[in-house]
Design a protein around this motif. Sequence first.
Motif, PDB file in Angstrom:
ATOM      1  N   ASP A 224      -6.918  -8.096   1.641  1.00 51.29           N
ATOM      2  CA  ASP A 224      -7.829  -7.002   1.320  1.00 51.29           C
ATOM      3  C   ASP A 224      -8.908  -7.449   0.352  1.00 51.29           C
TER       4      ASP A 224
ATOM      5  N   GLY B 234      -5.209  -1.496   3.433  1.00 48.08           N
ATOM      6  CA  GLY B 234      -5.909  -1.884   2.214  1.00 48.08           C
ATOM      7  C   GLY B 234      -7.224  -1.148   2.080  1.00 48.08           C
TER       8      GLY B 234
ATOM      9  N   THR C 124      -1.739  -4.695   6.429  1.00 47.22           N
ATOM     10  CA  THR C 124      -3.036  -5.075   5.869  1.00 47.22           C
ATOM     11  C   THR C 124      -4.113  -4.057   6.209  1.00 47.22           C
TER      12      THR C 124
ATOM     13  N   TRP D  79       0.830  -1.205   0.000  1.00 44.84           N
ATOM     14  CA  TRP D  79       0.000   0.000   0.000  1.00 44.84           C
ATOM     15  C   TRP D  79       0.860   1.250   0.000  1.00 44.84           C
TER      16      TRP D  79
END
Length: 245
Positions: free
Chosen positions: A77, A128, A125, A12
Amino acid sequence: MPASKPPVPSVWIRQRVQRERPALSLDRIVSEAVRLLDEEGLEALSMRSLGTRLDAGATSLYRHVANKDELIELVVDEVYGELRVPSAEEAAGWRDGLATSARSLRAVILRHPWLASVLGQAGLTNLGPNVMRRSEDLLALVHGAGFAPGEADQAVNTLLAYVIGMTVSEAAYLSMLARNGQTEQEWLDTVRSTAEQAMEEHPRMRAEYAVKGYGDPRRAREEDFTYGLDRVLDGLEARAASSAA
């Protein structure tokens, strides 16, 4: 002057500083990775095995995903997008909305048993887009209950910790049955006599099983999950009421 520290490795972050890759190719990689994980489990996932399924070399995957950790961020995600979080208006209030969300997350994990073991363990995570959208929706529900910023996040994390904690063992149990080619009822019938013998010297355990019996194991799992979920929501409801007083 000290050298600047490298950024935390995450897909990301990297995608925010680089030009976005072609969405269709990346979508195909992520979709196939999810299928691989569902069919073969986390231990089977590698850039090479995924490249084979895509009829492409691992090198070509690195044009879109730097490593396996980034791939896991992406698949987490992807499946998190299946989570349903209703608004308080769609549900019968914030408590019903959280209950629906909890049951939806449980269903997502049971469809993708590998998910529970990687939540919070792979990269960032939480950055996401699907995870952030669902987190925002969950926070809206607990804000509607009266939780202030800061404590609202703690309330959401408490609920998620219960769901993940309960469902990770449930998913592992169901995966074991699938590997052995047995149904829940067949497994229960196989171990029943052994379990009864093991409990002979444990009267409290015998009493519990005498009450619960050996009925439908799927229904028993549902009831156990609902019982714990109700107790967590009872606690959040009591806390919200005391904060409002």
